[in-house]
Design an enzyme around this catalytic site. Structure first.
Site, mmCIF file in Angstrom:
data_model
loop_
_atom_site.group_PDB
_atom_site.id
_atom_site.type_symbol
_atom_site.label_atom_id
_atom_site.label_comp_id
_atom_site.label_asym_id
_atom_site.label_seq_id
_atom_site.Cartn_x
_atom_site.Cartn_y
_atom_site.Cartn_z
ATOM 1 N N CYS A 88 0.952 -1.449 0.333
ATOM 2 C CA CYS A 88 0.204 0.213 -0.177
ATOM 3 C C CYS A 88 0.718 1.725 0.097
ATOM 4 C CB CYS A 88 -0.881 0.288 1.290
ATOM 5 S SG CYS A 88 -2.019 1.511 1.533
ATOM 6 N N LEU A 89 0.914 2.207 -1.148
ATOM 7 C CA LEU A 89 1.744 3.178 -1.742
ATOM 8 C C LEU A 89 1.301 3.776 -2.334
ATOM 9 C CD1 LEU A 89 4.510 4.472 -0.294
ATOM 10 C CD2 LEU A 89 5.954 3.133 -2.196
#
Length: 221
Positions: A88-89
């Site tokens: 998750c970025l």
């Protein structure tokens, strides 16, 4: 040579010529659009001393579409799935820009290991652990680094080589051995106890708030 291939070849060459960042990129099965990136764990974090590998897929419309990346090395981190390696970025999604490169994106992943964002997690259980007891989280992340990334571990003993066969399931789950032993003594299988206490986030201050009856009720399901 199309623009995508030209761009990727240049980025790989630039990364190879950069001796300071310690970021490495190599082809998988001689495919320039399926790569493996790697970098050392950042200093002064639970990931220090580890070697982390990332699977990279270059989409057809690169660099106008973000690269697809996931960790090959298992990582204990709120923003990385402990099961699949999914990340998750924001720059891998809607914050991507064509000016970003493979190297700069891998550096951002390295920075993510320094600065978890538990409020926007990829792995909710790990995020709960981080927010409940950061010191316990760091112990678990250090142990995962030792087991999966060849890190030195808390006692300076390198993992990876033969550590997987002798891994400590309680430490892997970030739990207290005494808590696991107590419920196992009631006749429940050890693996069930570990899985249940992990799901209940039976750690730190939470322990006092979760009655034994609730744990037993979950174990009986």
């Amino acid at each position: 040579m199309d623009a995508r291939l030209r761009r990727v070849n240049k980025e790989i060459a630039d990364c190879k010529n950069d001796k300071t960042s310690q970021i490495k990129i190599e082809l998988i099965d001689e495919n320039p659009f399926h790569l493996k990136g790697s970098f050392p764990g950042p200093q002064d974090t639970p990931y220090e001393g580890g070697h982390f590998e990332v699977d990279i897929v270059i989409p057809e419309s690169y660099p106008f579409q973000p690269v697809k990346m996931k960790f090959i090395t298992k990582v204990y981190h709120p923003n990385v799935s402990s099961a699949s390696g999914a990340i998750c970025l924001d720059i891998l999604k809607d914050a991507w820009s064509p000016v970003l490169t493979l190297k700069s994106t891998l550096i951002s992943l390295q920075s993510l290991l320094c600065s978890p964002e538990p409020s926007d997690p990829q792995d909710a259980e790990v995020a709960k652990h981080y927010m409940t007891s950061k010191s316990s989280f760091e112990d678990t992340a250090t142990y995962w680094t030792q087991i999966y990334a060849g890190g030195p571990g808390p006692k300076g003993k390198a993992g990876k080589g033969g550590g997987l066969n002798g891994k400590d399931e309680v430490a892997m789950a970030g739990l207290e051995r005494a808590h696991v032993d107590r419920f196992e003594a009631l006749g429940f299988p050890r693996n069930n106890v570990i899985d249940t206490l992990r799901r209940l986030n039976y750690r730190g201050a939470n322990v006092a708030q979760i009655p034994d009856d609730r744990v037993v009720e979950e174990l009986l399901k």
